[in-house]
Design a protein around this motif. Structure first.
Motif, PDB file in Angstrom:
ATOM      1  N   LYS A  55       5.826   4.444   0.970  1.00  0.00           N
ATOM      2  CA  LYS A  55       6.471   5.648   1.495  1.00  0.00           C
ATOM      3  C   LYS A  55       7.510   5.292   2.553  1.00  0.00           C
ATOM      4  CE  LYS A  55       5.285  10.359   2.841  1.00  0.00           C
ATOM      5  NZ  LYS A  55       4.180  11.303   3.105  1.00  0.00           N
ATOM      6  N   ASP A  56       7.182   4.368   3.428  1.00  0.00           N
ATOM      7  CA  ASP A  56       8.141   3.921   4.443  1.00  0.00           C
ATOM      8  C   ASP A  56       9.385   3.326   3.789  1.00  0.00           C
ATOM      9  OD1 ASP A  56       6.468   4.722   6.463  1.00  0.00           O
ATOM     10  OD2 ASP A  56       5.671   2.700   6.872  1.00  0.00           O
TER      11      ASP A  56
ATOM     12  N   TYR B 289      11.715   6.152   2.414  1.00  0.00           N
ATOM     13  CA  TYR B 289      12.497   6.804   3.463  1.00  0.00           C
ATOM     14  C   TYR B 289      13.546   5.854   4.033  1.00  0.00           C
ATOM     15  CZ  TYR B 289       9.609  10.997   3.578  1.00  0.00           C
ATOM     16  OH  TYR B 289       8.986  12.183   3.252  1.00  0.00           O
ATOM     17  N   GLU B 290      13.204   4.605   4.130  1.00  0.00           N
ATOM     18  CA  GLU B 290      14.140   3.620   4.656  1.00  0.00           C
ATOM     19  C   GLU B 290      15.376   3.519   3.770  1.00  0.00           C
ATOM     20  OE1 GLU B 290      14.349  -1.209   5.458  1.00  0.00           O
ATOM     21  OE2 GLU B 290      12.403  -0.208   5.282  1.00  0.00           O
TER      22      GLU B 290
ATOM     23  N   ASN C 241       0.829  -1.199   0.000  1.00  0.00           N
ATOM     24  CA  ASN C 241       0.000   0.000   0.000  1.00  0.00           C
ATOM     25  C   ASN C 241       0.872   1.262   0.000  1.00  0.00           C
ATOM     26  OD1 ASN C 241       0.788   0.655   2.683  1.00  0.00           O
ATOM     27  ND2 ASN C 241      -0.800  -0.705   3.492  1.00  0.00           N
ATOM     28  N   LYS C 242       0.222   2.422  -0.100  1.00  0.00           N
ATOM     29  CA  LYS C 242       0.975   3.686  -0.229  1.00  0.00           C
ATOM     30  C   LYS C 242       1.830   3.962   1.002  1.00  0.00           C
ATOM     31  CE  LYS C 242      -2.199   5.902  -3.468  1.00  0.00           C
ATOM     32  NZ  LYS C 242      -3.111   7.054  -3.704  1.00  0.00           N
ATOM     33  N   ARG C 243       1.293   3.651   2.190  1.00  0.00           N
ATOM     34  CA  ARG C 243       2.064   3.891   3.412  1.00  0.00           C
ATOM     35  C   ARG C 243       3.327   3.034   3.442  1.00  0.00           C
ATOM     36  NH1 ARG C 243       3.142   7.892   6.274  1.00  0.00           N
ATOM     37  NH2 ARG C 243       5.227   7.160   5.764  1.00  0.00           N
ATOM     38  N   GLN C 244       3.180   1.780   3.056  1.00  0.00           N
ATOM     39  CA  GLN C 244       4.337   0.884   3.026  1.00  0.00           C
ATOM     40  C   GLN C 244       5.364   1.355   2.005  1.00  0.00           C
ATOM     41  OE1 GLN C 244       2.053  -2.698   2.261  1.00  0.00           O
ATOM     42  NE2 GLN C 244       2.531  -3.513   4.316  1.00  0.00           N
TER      43      GLN C 244
END
Length: 220
Positions: free
Chosen positions: A7-8, A11-12, A2-5
């Motif tokens: 995005k994470d 950044y990671e 998903n989008k949150r994953q």
């Protein structure tokens, strides 16, 4: 994913670079390798640490794709993966200088006498060097000079200056530079030449700072 994953994950991945440079010794390794490729043994000597520890730091930088290596006989030689890595070091240091009081105080101690420093901007210094009005000396090791150096500079490693004084004119200003603001070779050169009556100044720039400012470099 998903989008949150996603995005994470983004950044990671960027954080891998931050983790890799979150060590004083690794930052110094980047500064050293910005001068040209060096063996693990050379780097360990420069950092005053053991080969095993130097290799561990280099491995962390390699895992973040900031350095790469090659075999040269029995030696392993490292280099930066690109000039942007040297630029990262310059940018990081400049941000630290802008925001960290402790760093500014330490730098002020290194440059206790502002009159030691070149008062010209980069372009004016290069113009004067081209006209022969000042003599710019690169006091790093010869191999680093051959990799890249400031235009119109001549190589004069700091340990050779005392035996090569006859090569330097006494009627012109001498400008000494080394690896950047944290390097002490230019301070050694200044003290020696000043004690011998030369009109000498230090340039805080090294090749990384010069390149980051968009100024040209020469190679031999």
């Amino acid at each position: 994913m998903n989008k949150r994953q996603l995005k994470d994950l983004l950044y990671e991945q960027v954080a891998r670079i931050g983790k890799a440079v979150a060590s004083p010794k690794r930052l110094e390794l980047i500064e050293l390798l910005a001068q040209g490729e060096k063996s693990v043994e050379q780097l360990a000597t420069e950092l005053s640490i053991g080969i095993k520890l130097a290799s561990a730091h280099l491995r962390a930088l390699r895992e973040a794709r900031l350095v790469t290596s090659r075999k040269d006989g029995k030696f392993v030689v490292y280099r930066l993966t690109g000039p942007d890595v040297a630029g990262l070091w310059v940018a990081l240091r400049q941000v630290a200088e802008e925001h960290l009081l402790d760093l500014r105080v330490a730098l002020d101690q290194m440059v206790a006498e502002p009159k030691k420093l070149v008062s010209l901007d980069r372009q004016a210094l290069m113009d004067q060097a081209q006209r022969g009005e000042v003599v710019v000396i690169d006091v790093r090791p010869q191999a680093e000079f051959e990799r890249s150096h400031l235009p119109y500079a001549r190589s004069m490693p700091v340990q050779e200056i005392a035996s090569r004084l006859s090569e330097l004119p006494r009627d012109k200003a001498i400008v000494a530079y080394c690896r950047g603001p944290f390097c002490l070779f230019s301070e050694e050169a200044y003290e020696l030449l000043h004690s011998q009556g030369y009109r000498v100044h230090k340039l805080l720039d090294g090749v990384s700072e010069w390149r980051a400012a968009g100024m040209p470099l020469d190679t031999d």
